[in-house]
Design an enzyme around this catalytic site. Structure first.
Site, PDB file in Angstrom:
ATOM      1  N   HIS A 104     -10.339 -11.610   0.720  1.00 29.93           N
ATOM      2  CA  HIS A 104      -9.162 -12.518   1.053  1.00 29.93           C
ATOM      3  C   HIS A 104      -8.357 -13.312   0.210  1.00 29.93           C
ATOM      4  O   HIS A 104      -8.242 -14.273   0.262  1.00 29.93           O
ATOM      5  CB  HIS A 104      -9.338 -12.702   2.417  1.00 29.93           C
TER       6      HIS A 104
HETATM    7  S1  FES Z   1     -12.208 -14.267   1.445  1.00 29.96           S
HETATM    8 FE1  FES Z   1     -12.224 -13.417   3.295  1.00 29.96          FE
HETATM    9  S2  FES Z   1     -14.351 -12.391   3.178  1.00 29.96           S
HETATM   10 FE2  FES Z   1     -14.470 -13.408   1.394  1.00 29.96          FE
END
Ligand code: FES
Length: 213
Positions: free
Chosen positions: A171
């Site tokens: 993410h």
């Molecule tokens: S940013 Fe979501 S698991 Fe690392």
């Protein structure tokens, strides 16, 4: 969300998700992410296995000894402790200098939040010795394994003012070279610094804060 857009965002633009309560779930989430997202990195960051205890002892959480003499400056290796990846990064003087330039962009620059940083690592470099950084390589968002982005500037697709760090492939959370998370990232906290101590100048023991006995 583009990777570049995360760095140096203004406060209040994201709402960190909640970590799964079950640590084992987080670990397996991390494994799944790592397999699908950063398979190439596994080959680039060597796993160290020498001087380690048996597989059964490792599963039980036995301390793991790591030889530092084979880690050139500017590179890192991954050891395994309690079934988790533990990074050992040999920072260069340039990497160390970069740590003091970005406090204003970090969510917890002084590692004040409880639970992620032992007392001996509550300093500007988050480690016992400034050239050696040791942390659990699991993102504090949902447990993926971040990837090294050590080159400063935009050479690895990062912003021009990047001082080196890590990028989570799941993410897009970004961490500096002391595992400190930038503001307004999905990951709510800095990467975990595990217990460890220096046996001598070239050896650390991961899993204990000091020699037993
Ligand atoms: S940013 Fe979501 S698991 Fe690392």
């Amino acid at each position: 969300m583009s990777q570049d857009s995360n760095l140096y965002q203004q406060e209040g633009q994201s709402s960190p998700d909640v970590l799964p309560e079950d640590p084992s779930r987080r670990f397996w989430l991390g494994t799944a992410c790592a397999v699908s997202g950063v398979a190439g990195v596994a080959a680039a960051v060597p796993f160290v296995a020498s001087m380690n205890p048996s597989d059964r002892a490792k599963a039980a959480g036995a301390p793991v000894s790591v030889n530092l003499s084979a880690i050139p400056a500017g590179t890192m290796v991954t050891a395994e402790w309690q079934g988790k990846p533990v990074w050992i990064l040999h920072r260069t003087p340039e990497m160390i200098a970069g740590l003091s330039k970005i406090d204003q962009f970090l969510a917890d620059p002084n590692s004040d939040r409880p639970g992620y940083t032992p007392e001996y690592a509550k300093n500007t470099h988050r480690s016992r010795k400034e050239q050696w950084f040791v942390c659990v390589g699991i993102c504090t968002h949902l447990g993926c394994s971040p990837s090294p982005r050590f080159a400063m500037g935009g050479a690895e697709g990062m912003p021009a003012n990047w001082e080196g760090g890590f990028l989570c492939p799941c993410h897009g959370s970004q961490f500096d070279l002391a595992g400190r998370v930038f503001k307004n990232q999905p990951a709510p906290d800095n990467l975990l610094v595990p217990p460890y101590y220096f046996v001598d100048d070239n050896t650390i023991m991961v899993g204990l804060e000091q020699a037993a006995g």
